[in-house]
Write a protein that holds these residues in place. Structure first.
Motif, PDB file in Angstrom:
ATOM      1  N   SER A 179     -34.535   2.384  -3.878  1.00 47.23           N
ATOM      2  CA  SER A 179     -33.117   2.091  -4.009  1.00 47.23           C
ATOM      3  C   SER A 179     -32.314   2.621  -2.821  1.00 47.23           C
ATOM      4  O   SER A 179     -32.629   3.673  -2.253  1.00 47.23           O
ATOM      5  CB  SER A 179     -32.583   2.712  -5.305  1.00 47.23           C
ATOM      6  OG  SER A 179     -31.179   2.628  -5.361  1.00 47.23           O
ATOM      7  N   THR A 180     -31.253   1.902  -2.477  1.00 50.93           N
ATOM      8  CA  THR A 180     -30.356   2.364  -1.419  1.00 50.93           C
ATOM      9  C   THR A 180     -29.661   3.663  -1.823  1.00 50.93           C
ATOM     10  O   THR A 180     -29.162   4.403  -0.962  1.00 50.93           O
ATOM     11  CB  THR A 180     -29.289   1.301  -1.113  1.00 50.93           C
ATOM     12  OG1 THR A 180     -28.611   0.943  -2.333  1.00 50.93           O
ATOM     13  CG2 THR A 180     -29.925   0.056  -0.513  1.00 50.93           C
ATOM     14  N   ARG A 181     -29.642   3.947  -3.127  1.00 51.08           N
ATOM     15  CA  ARG A 181     -29.033   5.187  -3.608  1.00 51.08           C
ATOM     16  C   ARG A 181     -29.736   6.408  -3.010  1.00 51.08           C
ATOM     17  O   ARG A 181     -29.130   7.460  -2.821  1.00 51.08           O
ATOM     18  CB  ARG A 181     -29.086   5.238  -5.135  1.00 51.08           C
ATOM     19  CG  ARG A 181     -28.458   6.490  -5.727  1.00 51.08           C
ATOM     20  CD  ARG A 181     -28.572   6.498  -7.246  1.00 51.08           C
ATOM     21  NE  ARG A 181     -27.935   7.688  -7.789  1.00 51.08           N
ATOM     22  CZ  ARG A 181     -28.552   8.859  -7.934  1.00 51.08           C
ATOM     23  NH1 ARG A 181     -29.811   9.001  -7.562  1.00 51.08           N
ATOM     24  NH2 ARG A 181     -27.924   9.898  -8.443  1.00 51.08           N
ATOM     25  N   GLN A 205     -32.986  -5.872  -5.702  1.00 47.78           N
ATOM     26  CA  GLN A 205     -31.757  -5.466  -5.037  1.00 47.78           C
ATOM     27  C   GLN A 205     -30.681  -5.072  -6.046  1.00 47.78           C
ATOM     28  O   GLN A 205     -30.440  -5.776  -7.025  1.00 47.78           O
ATOM     29  CB  GLN A 205     -31.219  -6.598  -4.154  1.00 47.78           C
ATOM     30  CG  GLN A 205     -31.975  -6.763  -2.848  1.00 47.78           C
ATOM     31  CD  GLN A 205     -31.335  -7.825  -1.966  1.00 47.78           C
ATOM     32  OE1 GLN A 205     -30.527  -8.621  -2.433  1.00 47.78           O
ATOM     33  NE2 GLN A 205     -31.707  -7.838  -0.695  1.00 47.78           N
ATOM     34  N   ASP A 206     -30.089  -3.938  -5.797  1.00 46.04           N
ATOM     35  CA  ASP A 206     -28.896  -3.513  -6.557  1.00 46.04           C
ATOM     36  C   ASP A 206     -29.088  -3.560  -8.065  1.00 46.04           C
ATOM     37  O   ASP A 206     -28.392  -4.271  -8.789  1.00 46.04           O
ATOM     38  CB  ASP A 206     -27.684  -4.379  -6.178  1.00 46.04           C
ATOM     39  CG  ASP A 206     -27.373  -4.309  -4.698  1.00 46.04           C
ATOM     40  OD1 ASP A 206     -27.512  -3.212  -4.133  1.00 46.04           O
ATOM     41  OD2 ASP A 206     -27.010  -5.343  -4.115  1.00 46.04           O
ATOM     42  N   PRO A 208     -28.299  -2.524 -11.504  1.00 41.25           N
ATOM     43  CA  PRO A 208     -27.109  -1.839 -12.029  1.00 41.25           C
ATOM     44  C   PRO A 208     -27.487  -0.664 -12.933  1.00 41.25           C
ATOM     45  O   PRO A 208     -28.515  -0.696 -13.607  1.00 41.25           O
ATOM     46  CB  PRO A 208     -26.392  -2.939 -12.826  1.00 41.25           C
ATOM     47  CG  PRO A 208     -27.478  -3.884 -13.232  1.00 41.25           C
ATOM     48  CD  PRO A 208     -28.483  -3.867 -12.113  1.00 41.25           C
TER      49      PRO A 208
END
Length: 370
Positions: A179-181, A205-206, A208
């Motif tokens: 994750s980009t997180r 991607q992304d 939630p």
């Protein structure tokens, strides 16, 4: 599978990763499990705290319990029950309306079976991570997963740059691995570069999430005005859930311990103000006070807790969507990469278990590629 020599790295020791690692090991696969925390469990971790008087306090700060309906998971549940790792939490539950200040919908004991790990929620993961064939490495965060074309294998590098060896397959059971997180929190790129698995990248991607913060409370006397041991909060912008941790089977009852979860909106607003980096001590104290104040406004307890602490790191605790319901996990057969977790099936313990079983099955059903 017994005559196939192979090595698989499992990243993450939550229930999904632990179930996957155990299932692989039972089918003859050599498994190395990597976990950045000091112990296993993920959201099924148990927190050990020491009060000012030196008293030990234990809290299940993530998943408070779990329910099971799937037959495959029920088989595992019965196995865990026989080992004394799981017990039914036989208490009443309900909801509390913050507008009317009344309890609603109180369930009678035994109507819906709720299970907990014994003596802590992490007991199941502990047992699975200690099974024969599973080498568990705690306190080791994976910093990079490199695909080596020349060796047709994965190289696992630690956060400190240490080489932890090559593996014929990888299971990523923590969404933060890709994750980009991960970059938002650590400042480093995520360990798994999804460009290595382009077919999976678009689907992942992304994802939630519903963020959540939790506060742990300990009281000298029982909160006798509360007729249930777990309840949801209605019409509260701050609190979503509370449970009496000390009422679970196998727990110490020397004090009454409660865990309160914030609403997703409250946590999301806080993260918007502070970012995903580790909150300051002042912020943690402020949030703990606000969660406790909302609890006090219900009038459900008269005494002040002798222990109060907010859990750091709960900012993206619960997935808000299921992204692989049919397959139950993601699989790249060419690179022998499986991605599993509750975000694949359903945002609960049973969903995480099902995803872990599905990931293990991908390796077991395709032995020729190992």
């Amino acid at each position: 599978m017994s005559n196939i020599v192979t090595k698989v790295a499992v990243v993450g020791s939550g229930i999904s990763g632990a179930v996957c690692a155990s299932t692989l090991a039972r089918n003859g696969v050599s498994v190395t499990l990597f976990e950045s925390a000091r112990g296993p469990g993920g959201r099924m971790s148990q927190r050990r705290e020491i009060a000012e008087d030196g008293k030990e306090l234990l809290f299940d700060h993530g998943a408070p319990f779990f329910s099971i309906s799937n037959t495959d998971v029920l088989k595992l549940l019965h196995e865990w029950e026989l080992k004394g790792l799981v017990a039914e939490w036989k208490e009443n539950f309900g909801s509390f309306d913050c507008l009317s200040n009344k309890f609603l919908d109180i369930d009678q004991e035994g109507l819906g079976k709720r299970y907990v790990g014994v003596p802590g929620m992490n007991s199941i993961c502990k047992s699975l991570c200690n099974e024969t064939g599973v080498e568990s490495k705690f306190g080791i965060g994976v910093g990079r997963l490199d695909w080596l074309d020349s060796e047709n294998s994965w190289l696992v590098m630690g956060m400190d740059g240490q080489n932890h060896g090559s593996f014929k397959g990888v299971v990523a059971s923590d969404k933060n691995i890709f994750s980009t997180r991960f970059k938002d929190v650590t400042g480093c790129p995520p360990p798994l570069d999804l460009s290595l698995a382009p077919e999976l990248a678009m689907k992942l991607q992304d994802i939630p999430v519903n963020p959540c913060f939790a506060v742990m409370l300990a009281f000298t006397e029982p909160l006798s005005s509360i007729p249930v041991k777990g309840f949801t909060f209605k019409n509260s912008e701050v609190l979503s859930w509370g449970h009496c941790d000390s009422s679970k089977p196998g727990r110490s009852t020397t004090s009454e311990r409660w865990v309160l979860h914030s609403t997703a909106k409250y946590a999301r607003d806080l993260i918007a103000q502070t970012g995903l980096q580790k909150p300051s001590t002042a912020t943690l104290t402020k949030v703990a006070e606000e969660l406790l104040e909302e609890f006090e406004r219900t009038g459900l307890h008269g005494s002040q807790p002798f222990f109060k602490k907010l859990i750091d790191g709960q900012g993206s605790a619960f997935p808000a969507a299921s992204v692989a319901e049919e397959e139950k996990c993601f699989w790249d057969g060419k690179k022998r990469l499986a991605i599993c977790g509750d975000f694949c099936v359903s945002p609960n313990v049973e969903g995480a278990i099902l995803s872990g079983l599905a990931a293990a099955a991908k390796f077991i059903e395709a032995p020729s590629c190992l």
